[in-house]
Design an enzyme around this catalytic site. Structure first.
Site, PDB file in Angstrom:
ATOM      1  N   GLY A 294      -7.204   4.157  -1.093  1.00 25.77           N
ATOM      2  CA  GLY A 294      -7.489   2.742  -0.902  1.00 25.77           C
ATOM      3  C   GLY A 294      -7.740   2.460   0.569  1.00 25.77           C
ATOM      4  O   GLY A 294      -7.249   3.193   1.436  1.00 25.77           O
TER       5      GLY A 294
ATOM      6  N   GLN B 116      -8.588  -2.553   8.235  1.00 22.71           N
ATOM      7  CA  GLN B 116      -8.258  -1.214   8.737  1.00 22.71           C
ATOM      8  C   GLN B 116      -9.421  -0.571   9.499  1.00 22.71           C
ATOM      9  O   GLN B 116      -9.228   0.413  10.207  1.00 22.71           O
ATOM     10  CB  GLN B 116      -7.853  -0.282   7.587  1.00 22.71           C
ATOM     11  CG  GLN B 116      -6.507  -0.656   6.988  1.00 22.71           C
ATOM     12  CD  GLN B 116      -6.144   0.319   5.887  1.00 22.71           C
ATOM     13  OE1 GLN B 116      -6.536   0.149   4.748  1.00 22.71           O
ATOM     14  NE2 GLN B 116      -5.412   1.365   6.228  1.00 22.71           N
TER      15      GLN B 116
ATOM     16  N   CYS C  91      -0.257   5.303   4.319  1.00 23.07           N
ATOM     17  CA  CYS C  91      -1.321   4.402   4.734  1.00 23.07           C
ATOM     18  C   CYS C  91      -2.202   5.128   5.744  1.00 23.07           C
ATOM     19  O   CYS C  91      -1.690   5.799   6.635  1.00 23.07           O
ATOM     20  CB  CYS C  91      -0.694   3.159   5.377  1.00 23.07           C
ATOM     21  SG  CYS C  91      -1.910   1.951   5.917  1.00 23.07           S
ATOM     22  N   LEU C  92      -3.510   4.969   5.604  1.00 23.74           N
ATOM     23  CA  LEU C  92      -4.425   5.649   6.522  1.00 23.74           C
ATOM     24  C   LEU C  92      -4.268   5.128   7.952  1.00 23.74           C
ATOM     25  O   LEU C  92      -4.646   5.814   8.895  1.00 23.74           O
ATOM     26  CB  LEU C  92      -5.877   5.492   6.046  1.00 23.74           C
ATOM     27  CG  LEU C  92      -6.195   6.189   4.714  1.00 23.74           C
ATOM     28  CD1 LEU C  92      -7.622   5.875   4.276  1.00 23.74           C
ATOM     29  CD2 LEU C  92      -5.990   7.698   4.810  1.00 23.74           C
TER      30      LEU C  92
ATOM     31  N   HIS D  98      -0.707  -2.885  -2.184  1.00 22.43           N
ATOM     32  CA  HIS D  98      -0.720  -2.373  -0.805  1.00 22.43           C
ATOM     33  C   HIS D  98      -1.992  -2.836  -0.069  1.00 22.43           C
ATOM     34  O   HIS D  98      -1.927  -3.304   1.067  1.00 22.43           O
ATOM     35  CB  HIS D  98      -0.628  -0.840  -0.868  1.00 22.43           C
ATOM     36  CG  HIS D  98      -0.714  -0.136   0.448  1.00 22.43           C
ATOM     37  ND1 HIS D  98       0.290   0.683   0.923  1.00 22.43           N
ATOM     38  CD2 HIS D  98      -1.700  -0.100   1.381  1.00 22.43           C
ATOM     39  CE1 HIS D  98      -0.084   1.168   2.111  1.00 22.43           C
ATOM     40  NE2 HIS D  98      -1.293   0.719   2.404  1.00 22.43           N
ATOM     41  N   GLU D  99      -3.137  -2.709  -0.729  1.00 24.31           N
ATOM     42  CA  GLU D  99      -4.407  -3.074  -0.074  1.00 24.31           C
ATOM     43  C   GLU D  99      -4.541  -4.586   0.110  1.00 24.31           C
ATOM     44  O   GLU D  99      -5.003  -5.047   1.154  1.00 24.31           O
ATOM     45  CB  GLU D  99      -5.610  -2.535  -0.868  1.00 24.31           C
ATOM     46  CG  GLU D  99      -5.656  -1.015  -1.026  1.00 24.31           C
ATOM     47  CD  GLU D  99      -5.437  -0.251   0.262  1.00 24.31           C
ATOM     48  OE1 GLU D  99      -5.826  -0.753   1.333  1.00 24.31           O
ATOM     49  OE2 GLU D  99      -4.864   0.852   0.212  1.00 24.31           O
TER      50      GLU D  99
ATOM     51  N   HIS E 156      -2.765  -5.762   3.062  1.00 26.61           N
ATOM     52  CA  HIS E 156      -3.498  -5.574   4.329  1.00 26.61           C
ATOM     53  C   HIS E 156      -4.329  -6.811   4.671  1.00 26.61           C
ATOM     54  O   HIS E 156      -4.497  -7.151   5.840  1.00 26.61           O
ATOM     55  CB  HIS E 156      -4.456  -4.378   4.235  1.00 26.61           C
ATOM     56  CG  HIS E 156      -3.830  -3.051   4.567  1.00 26.61           C
ATOM     57  ND1 HIS E 156      -3.242  -2.784   5.781  1.00 26.61           N
ATOM     58  CD2 HIS E 156      -3.730  -1.901   3.851  1.00 26.61           C
ATOM     59  CE1 HIS E 156      -2.799  -1.524   5.787  1.00 26.61           C
ATOM     60  NE2 HIS E 156      -3.082  -0.971   4.620  1.00 26.61           N
TER      61      HIS E 156
HETATM   62 NI    NI Z   1      -2.646   0.995   3.983  1.00 30.85          NI
END
Ligand code: NI
Length: 174
Positions: free
Chosen positions: A45, A50, A94-95, A136-137, A140
């Site tokens: 995701g 991000q 998380c990226l 989660h996304e 963000h």
């Molecule tokens: Ni994340």
């Protein structure tokens, strides 16, 4: 085109992202870039903030397992319209917070409403990994990261680690 992913801490990751008034080819291209960036990372995701883009767009593909067909989804202006009382715990990553993983408890099932890439409104219920990843996304888009669910001490330690990681990366490039 792959885009660089911001690493926490970064003020752009803490903002409430702007709603999308109208779909455009630029936004569809942004979604394609985000999917390419997510698959390359690799991740399941990615949210527009991000990559430093202040807009309510997320992409995800939580299909797992060898030989399974991918299901890339782009959601414009996604919203959670219902959630279950049942909760589940997943180890999240998380990226924007590389190599850190922690258990987070969230509603086990969510109903999400969004605009698809053709501009049509969609609504669907999700469970399992999809439900966790969506929450989660969408977090963000509201400036919330999974470490915000951890204790202040743990969060501080992780943030310190990320500050060091960013310094090391700048040094490697110099
Ligand atoms: Ni994340």
């Amino acid at each position: 085109m792959k885009r660089p992913i911001l690493i926490h801490p970064d003020p752009r990751l803490k903002k409430v992202a702007q709603a999308i008034p109208d779909l455009s080819d630029d936004l569809r291209q942004l979604a394609d870039d985000m999917l390419e960036t997510m698959y390359a990372a690799p991740g399941i995701g990615l949210a527009a903030p991000q990559i430093g883009v202040d807009t309510r767009l997320i992409v995800l593909d939580c299909v797992k397992g060898e030989g399974a067909s991918p299901r890339p989804i782009a959601m414009f202006n996604p919203e959670i319209v219902a959630e279950s009382d049942d909760r589940s715990i997943y180890e999240e990553g998380c990226l924007s917070i590389p190599e850190i993983y922690a258990d987070v408890e969230r509603p086990a099932e969510v109903t999400v409403r969004w605009i698809d890439r053709n501009g049509a409104e969609q609504q669907e219920g999700f469970d399992g990994l999809w439900a966790t990843c969506l929450q989660h996304e969408i977090d963000h888009l509201n400036g919330i990261m999974f470490i915000d669910y951890l204790s202040p001490l743990r969060r501080q330690l992780i943030t310190r680690k990320m500050v060091k990681l960013k310094k090391d990366r700048v040094r490697e490039k110099a």
